[in-house]
Write a protein that holds these residues in place. Structure first.
Motif, PDB file in Angstrom:
ATOM      1  N   HIS A  57       0.852  -1.188   0.000  1.00  0.00           N
ATOM      2  CA  HIS A  57       0.000   0.000   0.000  1.00  0.00           C
ATOM      3  C   HIS A  57       0.889   1.240   0.000  1.00  0.00           C
ATOM      4  CE1 HIS A  57      -3.728   2.183   0.555  1.00  0.00           C
ATOM      5  NE2 HIS A  57      -3.185   2.883   1.534  1.00  0.00           N
ATOM      6  N   PRO A  58       0.670   2.182  -0.917  1.00  0.00           N
ATOM      7  CA  PRO A  58       1.592   3.327  -1.038  1.00  0.00           C
ATOM      8  C   PRO A  58       1.493   4.293   0.134  1.00  0.00           C
ATOM      9  CG  PRO A  58      -0.299   3.605  -2.487  1.00  0.00           C
ATOM     10  CD  PRO A  58      -0.412   2.226  -1.925  1.00  0.00           C
ATOM     11  N   SER A  59       2.619   4.931   0.431  1.00  0.00           N
ATOM     12  CA  SER A  59       2.658   5.957   1.469  1.00  0.00           C
ATOM     13  C   SER A  59       2.086   7.262   0.945  1.00  0.00           C
ATOM     14  CB  SER A  59       4.103   6.185   1.929  1.00  0.00           C
ATOM     15  OG  SER A  59       4.208   7.338   2.725  1.00  0.00           O
ATOM     16  N   LYS A  60       1.549   8.075   1.865  1.00  0.00           N
ATOM     17  CA  LYS A  60       1.021   9.389   1.495  1.00  0.00           C
ATOM     18  C   LYS A  60       2.074  10.487   1.610  1.00  0.00           C
ATOM     19  CE  LYS A  60      -3.757   8.359   2.832  1.00  0.00           C
ATOM     20  NZ  LYS A  60      -4.898   8.743   3.716  1.00  0.00           N
ATOM     21  N   ALA A  61       3.313  10.128   1.936  1.00  0.00           N
ATOM     22  CA  ALA A  61       4.374  11.128   2.043  1.00  0.00           C
ATOM     23  C   ALA A  61       4.639  11.764   0.686  1.00  0.00           C
ATOM     24  CB  ALA A  61       5.655  10.487   2.583  1.00  0.00           C
ATOM     25  N   ALA A  62       5.250  12.940   0.718  1.00  0.00           N
ATOM     26  CA  ALA A  62       5.516  13.678  -0.519  1.00  0.00           C
ATOM     27  C   ALA A  62       6.386  12.833  -1.462  1.00  0.00           C
ATOM     28  CB  ALA A  62       6.223  14.986  -0.199  1.00  0.00           C
ATOM     29  N   PRO A  63       6.028  12.764  -2.747  1.00  0.00           N
ATOM     30  CA  PRO A  63       6.788  11.944  -3.706  1.00  0.00           C
ATOM     31  C   PRO A  63       8.270  12.289  -3.748  1.00  0.00           C
ATOM     32  CG  PRO A  63       4.702  12.633  -4.676  1.00  0.00           C
ATOM     33  CD  PRO A  63       4.838  13.380  -3.369  1.00  0.00           C
ATOM     34  N   GLU A  64       8.586  13.584  -3.654  1.00  0.00           N
ATOM     35  CA  GLU A  64      10.001  13.958  -3.711  1.00  0.00           C
ATOM     36  C   GLU A  64      10.769  13.451  -2.495  1.00  0.00           C
ATOM     37  OE1 GLU A  64       7.590  17.619  -2.352  1.00  0.00           O
ATOM     38  OE2 GLU A  64       7.434  15.993  -3.831  1.00  0.00           O
ATOM     39  N   LEU A  65      10.104  13.362  -1.332  1.00  0.00           N
ATOM     40  CA  LEU A  65      10.749  12.821  -0.140  1.00  0.00           C
ATOM     41  C   LEU A  65      10.966  11.318  -0.291  1.00  0.00           C
ATOM     42  CD1 LEU A  65      11.800  13.089   2.749  1.00  0.00           C
ATOM     43  CD2 LEU A  65       9.440  12.892   3.555  1.00  0.00           C
ATOM     44  N   LEU A  66       9.991  10.614  -0.825  1.00  0.00           N
ATOM     45  CA  LEU A  66      10.124   9.171  -1.042  1.00  0.00           C
ATOM     46  C   LEU A  66      11.271   8.889  -2.013  1.00  0.00           C
ATOM     47  CD1 LEU A  66       6.353   8.179  -1.342  1.00  0.00           C
ATOM     48  CD2 LEU A  66       7.818   8.145   0.682  1.00  0.00           C
ATOM     49  N   ASP A  67      11.382   9.685  -3.056  1.00  0.00           N
ATOM     50  CA  ASP A  67      12.480   9.508  -4.015  1.00  0.00           C
ATOM     51  C   ASP A  67      13.828   9.754  -3.349  1.00  0.00           C
ATOM     52  OD1 ASP A  67      10.726   8.890  -6.037  1.00  0.00           O
ATOM     53  OD2 ASP A  67      10.653  10.931  -6.850  1.00  0.00           O
ATOM     54  N   GLN A  68      13.866  10.730  -2.442  1.00  0.00           N
ATOM     55  CA  GLN A  68      15.108  11.038  -1.735  1.00  0.00           C
ATOM     56  C   GLN A  68      15.534   9.852  -0.867  1.00  0.00           C
ATOM     57  OE1 GLN A  68      14.806  14.655   0.505  1.00  0.00           O
ATOM     58  NE2 GLN A  68      16.982  14.758   0.974  1.00  0.00           N
ATOM     59  N   VAL A  69      14.564   9.183  -0.232  1.00  0.00           N
ATOM     60  CA  VAL A  69      14.876   7.995   0.578  1.00  0.00           C
ATOM     61  C   VAL A  69      15.402   6.873  -0.313  1.00  0.00           C
ATOM     62  CG1 VAL A  69      13.916   6.219   2.084  1.00  0.00           C
ATOM     63  CG2 VAL A  69      13.171   8.589   2.335  1.00  0.00           C
ATOM     64  N   ARG A  70      14.743   6.637  -1.420  1.00  0.00           N
ATOM     65  CA  ARG A  70      15.171   5.563  -2.328  1.00  0.00           C
ATOM     66  C   ARG A  70      16.582   5.790  -2.851  1.00  0.00           C
ATOM     67  NH1 ARG A  70       9.793   6.607  -4.410  1.00  0.00           N
ATOM     68  NH2 ARG A  70       8.333   4.958  -3.750  1.00  0.00           N
ATOM     69  N   ALA A  71      16.975   7.055  -2.971  1.00  0.00           N
ATOM     70  CA  ALA A  71      18.275   7.385  -3.562  1.00  0.00           C
ATOM     71  C   ALA A  71      19.436   7.288  -2.570  1.00  0.00           C
ATOM     72  CB  ALA A  71      18.222   8.791  -4.156  1.00  0.00           C
ATOM     73  N   ILE A 127       4.281  24.947   1.975  1.00  0.00           N
ATOM     74  CA  ILE A 127       4.799  24.608   3.305  1.00  0.00           C
ATOM     75  C   ILE A 127       6.290  24.326   3.205  1.00  0.00           C
ATOM     76  CG2 ILE A 127       4.687  22.995   5.235  1.00  0.00           C
ATOM     77  CD1 ILE A 127       1.778  22.552   4.628  1.00  0.00           C
ATOM     78  N   MET A 128       7.072  25.091   3.947  1.00  0.00           N
ATOM     79  CA  MET A 128       8.528  24.914   3.991  1.00  0.00           C
ATOM     80  C   MET A 128       8.900  24.497   5.408  1.00  0.00           C
ATOM     81  SD  MET A 128       9.093  28.429   1.863  1.00  0.00           S
ATOM     82  CE  MET A 128       7.517  29.025   2.511  1.00  0.00           C
ATOM     83  N   ASN A 129       9.067  23.188   5.595  1.00  0.00           N
ATOM     84  CA  ASN A 129       9.288  22.636   6.929  1.00  0.00           C
ATOM     85  C   ASN A 129      10.779  22.552   7.245  1.00  0.00           C
ATOM     86  OD1 ASN A 129       8.311  21.680   9.355  1.00  0.00           O
ATOM     87  ND2 ASN A 129       8.051  19.582   8.659  1.00  0.00           N
ATOM     88  N   LEU A 130      11.086  22.360   8.526  1.00  0.00           N
ATOM     89  CA  LEU A 130      12.469  22.220   9.031  1.00  0.00           C
ATOM     90  C   LEU A 130      13.299  23.467   8.746  1.00  0.00           C
ATOM     91  CD1 LEU A 130      13.250  18.521   8.010  1.00  0.00           C
ATOM     92  CD2 LEU A 130      12.007  19.396   9.986  1.00  0.00           C
TER      93      LEU A 130
END
Length: 530
Positions: free
Chosen positions: A100-114, A284-287
């Motif tokens: 089941h896919p995560s609802k996290a931002a796609p760019e964040l998921l790509d960053q984890v995969r990389a 939204i600009m977090n952190l």
């Protein structure tokens, strides 16, 4: 193990599984292993996509279990029985391993995969910790996405020998490849930022390139979320820059006075606030931590960030909130997370059977003492004033407990330790002047909040307590700059008042935009049409 209502809810979630899930249980003959096996059997009975393998001769912690799927290199494990606050972590891990896919931002998921390399994470949690699930869920998701990331979530109360050996006195505590990585609440975005050293610079560059906002909200707590929603609904360009979205609410356990919601928890409310804000076209600009505020002759305000980036806006809503007040005594900083703690719900289970002190006699302090009395051998509550300030109903409960000592007119002087952990506390009797030493293992500080406004000194008018001075419309001493929530002089620091403040400040900012000679406000619809 699971009641019928919980089984019904879990069965509905498990219908979303897209591929088989195998629960690999590492068990011994103990009672906890039997409890864990019963939990896993309950889960298996709810979905034909779930199966169980039992191993008793492996070298894994016992009891523990891995969540796997055939053909995928995923290493997600729970050591202990993930109920309480961690039951949601278990459900999400089942779904994500099950495809089941995560609802996290796609760019964040790509960053984890990389991410390159091998990362072996261990997270120590307690079942009563509301901060722990964020960390557990973030690292579980990372392990699902990237085969180089491995994660085991460990119930510190169940694996006390490890907790003692590693001298863990605060949860969540995260270890990476055997070394302490961090402690406290962390989001996946924060974890990735620590692992991907170039991420901060890339994000700062992207932020610096943004066009000016009509309304820029600084802070992502209840006041900031409300301000963002009310501004965005006016159709104007709205941004939120926050050190952590959710703010102090993330550290709040039970919320029972939020009108129309009989009971909720801080992290849940914070997630709902963010979901609501993201329904609108809000950037939204977090952190990102604000460092300075400047305003030019044209009334354009610039917010400088610690990352080196700057943001410009026609109006600004300051909603930076507050943080836990510290005692400011010798030993407090040295022994933070080594016996000095600020969250009794999170860290209390680590002091089971030990002696602790609570500093502060308001509602928070007395509630902490009551909670800790059920876990620890003895609680000493020290209040600076000559009487407790908590509600009488809480004081009555406190007085009924046999393992609690209350000291009033006590001035905390120093936290003592052996270099690695707390072993005593000194206080002065403000009436007689004598200094006393209390032998103990933990100190829980509950003495109120400080506004996060140091970065604004010399820029706009602050009160003697450091709060931003505002009028009835949320206006500050600087034209076009408004403020809301716990960082302001508004009395009664409550979630509901902060949200009202945020809405009012955003409406005032919009009113300022349409009544001043600032450049014409374009709605999002008009920008799209152009």
């Amino acid at each position: 193990m699971l009641d019928d209502d919980l089984k019904t809810q879990l069965a509905a979630y498990l219908e979303r599984l897209q591929r088989p899930v195998v629960l690999v249980a590492s068990l011994d003959d103990g009672d906890k292993s039997r409890e864990l096996l019963q939990l896993l059997e309950d889960i298996r009975a709810l979905s034909d996509k779930v199966s169980i393998e039992v191993r008793r001769d492996d070298d894994q912690r016992k009891p523990s279990f891995a969540i796997t799927t055939p053909g995928e290199d995923i290493d997600v494990r729970f050591a202990g029985i993930p109920l309480g606050h961690e039951f949601t972590s278990l459900v999400l891990a089942l779904l994500q391993v099950g495809g089941h896919p995560s609802k996290a931002a796609p760019e964040l998921l790509d960053q984890v995969r990389a991410l390159q390399g091998e990362y072996r994470f261990e997270t120590y949690f307690s079942l009563s910790c509301q901060n722990c699930p964020d960390v557990v869920q973030a690292l579980n998701l990372a392990a699902v996405l990237n085969p180089g990331i491995h994660h085991v979530a460990i119930d510190g109360a169940l694996f006390q020998a490890e907790v003692e050996a590693r001298e863990i006195l605060s949860v969540p505590s995260v270890y990476l490849n055997g070394e302490l990585f961090d402690q406290g609440r962390m989001s996946l975005e924060q974890i990735v930022a620590k692992l991907d050293t170039g991420a901060a610079a890339r994000k700062a560059s992207a932020i610096a390139a943004k066009a000016p906002f009509d309304v820029l909200v600084v802070g992502g707590g209840p006041a900031g979320a409300a301000a963002a929603v009310y501004a965005a609904r006016k159709g104007i360009r709205t941004g939120v820059v926050a050190e952590r979205f959710g703010g102090q609410v993330l550290d709040t356990m039970a919320i029972e006075n939020f009108v129309s919601v009989q009971e909720t928890e801080g992290p849940k409310l914070a997630a709902q606030m963010e979901q609501h804000v993201r329904q609108y076209e809000v950037d939204i600009m977090n952190l990102q931590r604000a460092q300075a505020l400047e305003q030019d002759a044209d009334g354009i305000t610039t917010v400088k960030l610690e990352s080196g980036a700057s943001l410009r806006a026609r109006t600004v809503v300051l909603s930076t909130g507050a943080r836990w007040r510290q005692m400011g005594v010798p030993g407090e900083d040295q022994y933070r997370n080594k016996g000095v703690a600020y969250c009794p719900h999170c860290d209390g289970p680590l002091f089971k059977g030990k002696r602790v002190a609570v500093i502060g006699g308001g509602n928070s302090g007395v509630e902490a003492a009551i909670d800790l009395a059920g876990l620890t051998a003895h609680v000493t509550l020290i209040e600076f004033d000559d009487r407790l300030r908590a509600d009488e109903v809480l004081q009555r409960k406190l007085r009924s407990l046999g393992n609690v000592r209350v000291i009033t007119s006590g001035q905390t002087l120093e936290v003592h330790g052996d270099g690695s952990r707390v072993n005593a506390l000194s206080y002065r009797d403000r009436v007689g002047g004598d200094v006393h030493r209390v032998e103990l293992e933990g100190v829980f500080v509950q003495i109120g909040l400080l506004p996060n406004t140091e970065w604004l000194k010399g820029t706009l008018q602050l009160s003697q307590r450091g709060e931003i001075e505002v009028d009835a419309a949320g206006r500050t001493s600087l034209p076009g700059v408004f403020a809301a929530g716990d960082a302001t002089t508004t009395p009664y620091k409550q979630i509901v008042t902060a949200m009202g403040d945020g809405a009012k400040a955003a409406l005032s900012a919009f009113d300022h935009l349409i009544r001043t000679s600032s450049p014409a406000v374009e709605t999002n619809a008009e920008v799209k049409a152009a």
